[in-house]
Scaffold this motif. Structure first.
Motif, PDB file in Angstrom:
ATOM      1  N   TRP A 159       0.869  -1.169   0.000  1.00 36.42           N
ATOM      2  CA  TRP A 159       0.000   0.000   0.000  1.00 36.42           C
ATOM      3  C   TRP A 159       0.905   1.217   0.000  1.00 36.42           C
ATOM      4  N   GLN A 160       1.304   1.609  -1.192  1.00 36.51           N
ATOM      5  CA  GLN A 160       2.383   2.575  -1.344  1.00 36.51           C
ATOM      6  C   GLN A 160       1.921   3.998  -1.032  1.00 36.51           C
ATOM      7  N   ARG A 166       0.824  12.463   1.782  1.00 39.52           N
ATOM      8  CA  ARG A 166      -0.251  12.809   2.705  1.00 39.52           C
ATOM      9  C   ARG A 166      -1.126  11.595   3.013  1.00 39.52           C
ATOM     10  N   SER A 167      -1.106  10.626   2.133  1.00 33.82           N
ATOM     11  CA  SER A 167      -1.920   9.422   2.327  1.00 33.82           C
ATOM     12  C   SER A 167      -1.333   8.307   1.488  1.00 33.82           C
ATOM     13  N   ARG A 168      -2.001   7.159   1.506  1.00 35.20           N
ATOM     14  CA  ARG A 168      -1.533   5.990   0.755  1.00 35.20           C
ATOM     15  C   ARG A 168      -2.527   5.637  -0.341  1.00 35.20           C
ATOM     16  N   LEU A 169      -2.007   4.940  -1.335  1.00 35.86           N
ATOM     17  CA  LEU A 169      -2.863   4.453  -2.401  1.00 35.86           C
ATOM     18  C   LEU A 169      -3.825   3.404  -1.844  1.00 35.86           C
ATOM     19  N   ALA A 170      -5.047   3.411  -2.329  1.00 36.20           N
ATOM     20  CA  ALA A 170      -6.062   2.483  -1.814  1.00 36.20           C
ATOM     21  C   ALA A 170      -5.873   1.074  -2.348  1.00 36.20           C
ATOM     22  N   ASP A 171      -5.231   0.936  -3.526  1.00 34.34           N
ATOM     23  CA  ASP A 171      -5.058  -0.373  -4.144  1.00 34.34           C
ATOM     24  C   ASP A 171      -3.646  -0.901  -3.926  1.00 34.34           C
TER      25      ASP A 171
END
Length: 626
Positions: A159-160, A166-171
């Motif tokens: 989950w890169q 600011r956040s992570r990728l959902a996929d």
């Protein structure tokens, strides 16, 4: 259970240490019968044999758990056989109870579950039931300790981080070579699935070494493990027919890692350059040190791209994410030729200041990407610079705290310099940088010098070599017939470059029209079967894991799989060469008429100049060119 995919959409990202800090034990003192985790089997309605078989299963699970796990999950967990679970389910962690599917109890009781094959990853029903108990107990622990929120674990899991962190990728795009696709559902399931393999599979330390280290550090404990294959395997996609299909990258032979930047050009998708990583690999037998920078024939390049032979992308498909983004391991010589000769773009190679363990960690992460990652290319949000940033972020934990958040290759190089990670001083002395391989100049200047020789003799109209090459082959041909010895030699070099460029353009046009089915040309139907064979047989070049489809195993390939890869890869390569020879004539006829005319014209110009040069040389007495 909450969905990790929903949580991750706004999950803040924090810096994390290289190794997880093992938590302090929170359980009662050893020897206390009420201490730590206890599994309490609900025996209501069970025959004695069923109770005995169930208890042996639970005892087996407890015996495999780390002491820290037992101490942290300090309570009794009721275990019940249930008729309410879906048929395919083996078990489930409720709020307080662990449920097991009652339909599996008869085979467990009579012992047949040990040999009864399962279509699930652990192969036998008994093994799958054991994994299920460990899996569901991990959910109980995760609810209390939140292992699945650990930033470093999320990095390793796939989950890169987004480029601005600011956040992570959902996929999770690490879809290939997974032991169980269920792990990609969300971080909670990832932790539970990987806990199964950490505890049950001695090969886990070899197949997923970084995750094995994380679990070992977290629990301050590790189970027995196998001997691992040496080095990191990679698929050799070079155009050398004599090269081994599978290479082995030995971290001990990698002296340095460079940030390799291909300079930009006027094309939209290439304007800000292309970012890669160069591995300075020492020749066999050479001690690791500065002299390894001279072993150019052994150096490798880690490059994110859509296909092995693509260095340009169409603007629209690059914007919409229609292209895959995968990590290729390419010979430096091939990359240098692609950019400096075919695209007339220079390369700058800047050493990164990394410690030895950081180099090893980066190579290990690159190997995981090479075999498992299937990303999507987006020009603005997931391009080569973003992919390279994520590789550095996940492979070198120290860099998590640095401000590396550019979406352009040139911007990433600037930030690497500003943070003191990249040593750009090696570029200050241009001549020395060329001599030591920190810079590879475009052949544009050499081509221009060749063109100036011909222009001085023939008074060619265009002022630049680009203007000459942009003209049609038919428009260039009359001038070639009047060229003398020196001008013919100079123009032959340029016509060879023009022919290579026409081949690349024609191949890209054919691939785009065939794959997109944007043409109703009936000739495609005639060659469809062979073209489809080529696409199917060459798919492994862009997706190495395809070679192992149908084989047992996950993660980094190990001993038996490496033998399979070598044999199957060699077979595929021979088949591709044969199909390529069969298709050569047919494919030429499938080209757009204008593209075919330019390709034929460029080839005719090369032949004309070759014949003319031989004839002039027989009558001449030497040749000198700049």
């Amino acid at each position: 259970m909450l969905s990790g995919a929903l949580l991750l959409a706004g999950l803040p990202v924090h810096a994390s240490p290289q190794q997880a800090t093992p938590p302090q034990s929170s359980g009662p003192p050893p020897g206390d019968p009420s201490a730590g985790l206890r599994l309490r089997l609900d025996t209501q309605g069970l025959a004695p044999a069923q109770v005995d078989a169930s208890q042996r299963l639970l005892d087996d699970a407890l015996a495999r758990l780390p002491p820290q796990f037992m101490n942290q999950l300090d309570r009794a967990v009721p275990v019940r056989w249930s008729d309410a679970l879906p048929h395919a389910s083996y078990g489930r962690a409720e709020r307080t109870d662990l449920l097991l599917n009652r339909r599996l109890l008869p085979a467990l009781t009579d012992g047949s579950a040990a040999t009864l094959r399962s279509d699930r990853p652990h192969r036998s029903q008994r093994r799958e039931l054991l994994a299920t108990v460990l899996h569901e107990l991990t959910h109980f622990l995760d609810r209390e300790q939140r292992l699945s929120d650990d930033p470093r674990l999320l990095d390793l899991a796939g989950w890169q981080v987004k480029v601005h962190r600011r956040s992570r990728l959902a996929d999770n795009r690490f879809v290939d070579r997974s032991p169980d696709p269920y792990e990609l559902t969300d971080p909670e399931e990832f932790v539970a699935v990987n806990m199964e393999y950490f505890l049950l599979d001695p090969a886990y330390a070899c197949r997923r070494p970084a995750l094995h280290r994380w679990f070992s550090a977290y629990f301050d404990w590790s189970p027995p493990q196998d001997d691992c294959a040496a080095g990191y395997p990679f698929l050799d996609t070079s155009d050398d027919p004599d090269a081994k299909v599978v290479g082995i990258l030995d971290p001990e032979r990698v002296y340095q890692v460079d940030y390799l930047l291909a300079e930009g050009n006027d094309q939209l998708m290439s304007r800000w350059g292309h970012g890669m990583l160069r591995l300075v690999v020492c020749a066999p037998g050479r001690p690791r040190g500065p002299d390894c920078r001279l072993d150019l024939q052994h150096h490798l390049v880690l490059s994110f791209r859509a296909f092995v032979d693509d260095v340009q992308l169409s603007s629209w498909r690059g914007l919409t994410g229609s292209y895959p983004s995968r990590l290729f391991v390419l010979p430096l010589s091939q990359v240098v030729e692609e950019y400096t000769k075919d695209q007339l773009r220079g390369l700058r190679s800047v050493p990164l200041r990394l410690e030895r363990d950081e180099v090893a960690g980066l190579l290990e992460r690159a190997a995981k990407l090479h075999w498992s990652y299937d990303g999507r290319y987006y020009f603005l949000t997931n391009n080569c610079a973003v992919e390279t940033f994520k590789l550095l972020h996940d492979g070198v934990p120290r860099l998590v705290a640095e401000r590396l958040d550019s979406i352009t290759p040139t911007g990433l190089m600037r930030q690497l310099r500003e943070q003191g990670i990249a040593d750009t001083a090696v570029l200050d002395d241009r001549r020395e940088a060329l001599r030591l391989g920190y810079r590879f100049d475009s052949l544009r200047e050499r081509f221009q010098a060749m063109y100036d020789v011909a222009r001085g003799e023939l008074a060619l109209p265009p002022a630049s070599v680009e203007g000459w090459l942009d003209a049609s082959p038919d428009a260039r041909r009359p001038w070639l017939r009047d060229a003398g010895l020196r001008a013919s030699a100079a123009l032959l070099l340029l016509e060879q470059a023009a022919y290579r460029r026409e081949v690349l353009l024609a191949r890209e046009d054919l691939k785009r029209r065939y794959l997109d089915r944007t043409t109703d040309d009936p000739r495609f139907a005639d060659a469809d079967e062979q073209l489809q064979q080529v696409l199917e047989q060459s798919g492994f070049l862009s997706r190495p894991a395809e070679l192992l489809d149908g084989q047992a195993g996950y993660g980094l390939p190990q001993h038996g799989e490496l033998q399979w890869l070598a044999a199957e890869g060699a077979r595929r390569r021979v088949g591709l060469q044969r199909l390529g020879e069969q298709l050569t004539a047919e494919v030429r006829e499938l080209l757009d008429p204008a593209a075919r005319a330019r390709l034929d014209g460029a080839q005719a110009n090369v032949t004309l100049l070759g014949d003319r040069l031989r004839a002039l040389h027989e009558a001449g007495d030497g040749l000198r060119l700049p």
